[in-house]
Design a protein around this motif. Structure first.
Motif, short mmCIF file in Angstrom:
data_model
loop_
_atom_site.label_atom_id
_atom_site.label_comp_id
_atom_site.label_asym_id
_atom_site.label_seq_id
_atom_site.Cartn_x
_atom_site.Cartn_y
_atom_site.Cartn_z
N UNK A 77 0.85 -1.19 0.00
CA UNK A 77 0.00 0.00 0.00
C UNK A 77 0.88 1.24 0.00
N UNK A 78 0.63 2.14 -0.94
CA UNK A 78 1.42 3.36 -1.06
C UNK A 78 1.01 4.35 0.03
N UNK A 79 2.01 4.98 0.65
CA UNK A 79 1.78 6.02 1.66
C UNK A 79 0.89 5.52 2.80
N UNK A 80 1.14 4.33 3.27
CA UNK A 80 0.29 3.74 4.31
C UNK A 80 0.34 4.52 5.62
N UNK A 81 1.51 5.04 5.98
CA UNK A 81 1.61 5.81 7.23
C UNK A 81 0.76 7.06 7.18
N UNK A 82 0.81 7.76 6.04
CA UNK A 82 0.00 8.97 5.89
C UNK A 82 -1.49 8.64 5.97
N UNK A 83 -1.89 7.52 5.36
CA UNK A 83 -3.29 7.10 5.44
C UNK A 83 -3.69 6.81 6.89
N UNK A 84 -2.81 6.14 7.62
CA UNK A 84 -3.11 5.81 9.01
C UNK A 84 -3.29 7.07 9.85
N UNK A 85 -2.44 8.06 9.61
CA UNK A 85 -2.54 9.33 10.35
C UNK A 85 -3.84 10.05 10.01
N UNK A 86 -4.18 10.06 8.72
CA UNK A 86 -5.37 10.78 8.28
C UNK A 86 -6.66 10.10 8.74
N UNK A 87 -6.68 8.78 8.74
CA UNK A 87 -7.90 8.05 9.07
C UNK A 87 -8.06 7.75 10.55
N UNK A 88 -6.94 7.62 11.25
CA UNK A 88 -7.01 7.16 12.62
C UNK A 88 -6.89 5.64 12.67
N UNK A 112 -8.34 2.92 9.83
CA UNK A 112 -7.27 2.35 9.02
C UNK A 112 -7.21 0.83 9.19
N UNK A 113 -7.42 0.36 10.42
CA UNK A 113 -7.44 -1.08 10.66
C UNK A 113 -8.58 -1.74 9.89
N UNK A 114 -9.73 -1.06 9.80
CA UNK A 114 -10.87 -1.59 9.04
C UNK A 114 -10.54 -1.66 7.55
N UNK A 115 -9.84 -0.65 7.04
CA UNK A 115 -9.45 -0.65 5.63
C UNK A 115 -8.49 -1.80 5.35
N UNK A 116 -7.51 -1.98 6.23
CA UNK A 116 -6.54 -3.07 6.05
C UNK A 116 -7.23 -4.43 6.08
N UNK A 117 -8.18 -4.59 7.00
CA UNK A 117 -8.89 -5.86 7.10
C UNK A 117 -9.71 -6.12 5.84
N UNK A 118 -10.39 -5.08 5.37
CA UNK A 118 -11.22 -5.23 4.16
C UNK A 118 -10.34 -5.56 2.96
N UNK A 119 -9.23 -4.86 2.82
CA UNK A 119 -8.35 -5.11 1.68
C UNK A 119 -7.72 -6.49 1.78
N UNK A 120 -7.41 -6.92 3.00
CA UNK A 120 -6.86 -8.27 3.18
C UNK A 120 -7.85 -9.34 2.77
N UNK A 121 -9.11 -9.16 3.13
CA UNK A 121 -10.14 -10.13 2.74
C UNK A 121 -10.33 -10.15 1.23
N UNK A 179 -11.26 1.60 -4.88
CA UNK A 179 -12.59 1.76 -4.29
C UNK A 179 -12.50 2.03 -2.79
N UNK A 180 -11.36 1.67 -2.17
CA UNK A 180 -11.15 1.91 -0.74
C UNK A 180 -10.43 3.22 -0.48
N UNK A 181 -10.12 3.94 -1.55
CA UNK A 181 -9.42 5.21 -1.39
C UNK A 181 -7.93 5.07 -1.15
N UNK A 182 -7.37 3.94 -1.54
CA UNK A 182 -5.93 3.73 -1.38
C UNK A 182 -5.33 3.33 -2.72
N UNK A 183 -4.02 3.34 -2.78
CA UNK A 183 -3.30 2.97 -4.00
C UNK A 183 -2.23 1.96 -3.64
#
Length: 250
Positions: free
Chosen positions: A72-83, A87-96, A140-144
């Motif tokens: 995931x590109x710029x994952x740290x910045x995403x974590x800071x922006x989302x909380x 961010x954990x929910x996004x990671x779980x969804x993308x992992x599934x 679709x999850x707002x990440x790259x």
């Protein structure tokens, strides 16, 4: 220093007069615990006493695999922006979704790498198609994401995978830019005829890997490599003659 001592070890169930062939083993050493001075030899002798033979060293199971790394590109910045929670929910969804898409394209998710995944496929075309689907899903999850793919012989280690081919794929991932699916020339050569287009990214040295490696980015939007339309786009009209030049006009 204490003088070397000869120890006589007797296997359980044998008599004191038993010969070595039936259970005695003499070990020279300076300790009263010979299994500490020569543990490998002791284990081997015990194995022979119990089974009647020495087991042959296990051979690594090697097989040809196409290795896909994603990140995931710029994952740290995403974590800071989302909380953390979002961010954990996004990671779980993308992992599934990664597990579902990998299975759909006939692959296996080997493990999570934190912000990405390592997966293997029987062929490189499946790996490329899966990477393309993962890119679309990530958007679709707002990440790259970025991806690296290489095909080569790997060591199959129970639920893990190893070998130089895995290291090469990981190094290719490190060269990929945001949104890119970067592959080795090996992959490009293997998928000729699949309709996949590529853009040359030049030759680079991969850290820890001998030689230079030509890398190519999968053309996710343009016409396939080698197609007539791509060739016409890359060839200047004056080189085609008036009739062909007219055909290339929009």
């Amino acid at each position: 220093m204490p003088a070397a001592t000869s120890f006589r070890c007797r296997a359980a169930g044998t008599s004191p007069t038993t010969s070595r062939a039936r259970g005695y083993l003499e070990v020279d050493g300076v300790s009263t615990a010979p299994w500490l001075t020569e543990p490998d030899r002791m284990v081997t002798e015990i194995e022979e006493f119990l089974t009647g033979s020495h087991a042959a060293p296990s051979q690594a199971h090697r097989a040809l695999r196409s290795v896909l790394f994603t990140d995931i590109v710029a994952s740290t910045q995403h974590a800071v922006a989302m909380g953390d929670e979002r961010w954990r929910a996004v990671l779980q969804h993308f992992g599934e979704n990664t597990a579902d898409l990998t299975e759909r394209f006939g692959g296996t998710v080997v493990k999570s790498t934190g912000d990405g995944h390592l997966a293997t496929f029987d062929g490189p075309t499946q790996a490329i198609r899966c990477a393309e689907a993962l890119h679309a899903d990530a958007e679709t999850l707002g990440i790259e994401i970025r991806a690296g793919i290489h095909t080569g012989e790997c060591e199959l280690l129970d639920s893990d995978i190893g070998g130089l081919a895995v290291h090469i794929a990981a190094r290719i991932l490190g060269q990929a830019g945001a949104g890119e699916i970067l592959v080795s020339r090996t992959v490009r050569d293997l998928v000729v005829g699949s309709g996949t287009g590529f853009e040359d990214r030049g030759s680079v040295e991969l850290r820890g890997v001998p030689g230079t490696w030509q890398l190519l980015a999968v053309d996710r939007h343009g016409p396939p490599d080698g197609s007539l339309r791509r060739n016409w786009r890359q060839c200047p009209p004056q080189a085609l003659g008036p009739r062909c030049a007219a055909r290339t006009a929009p």
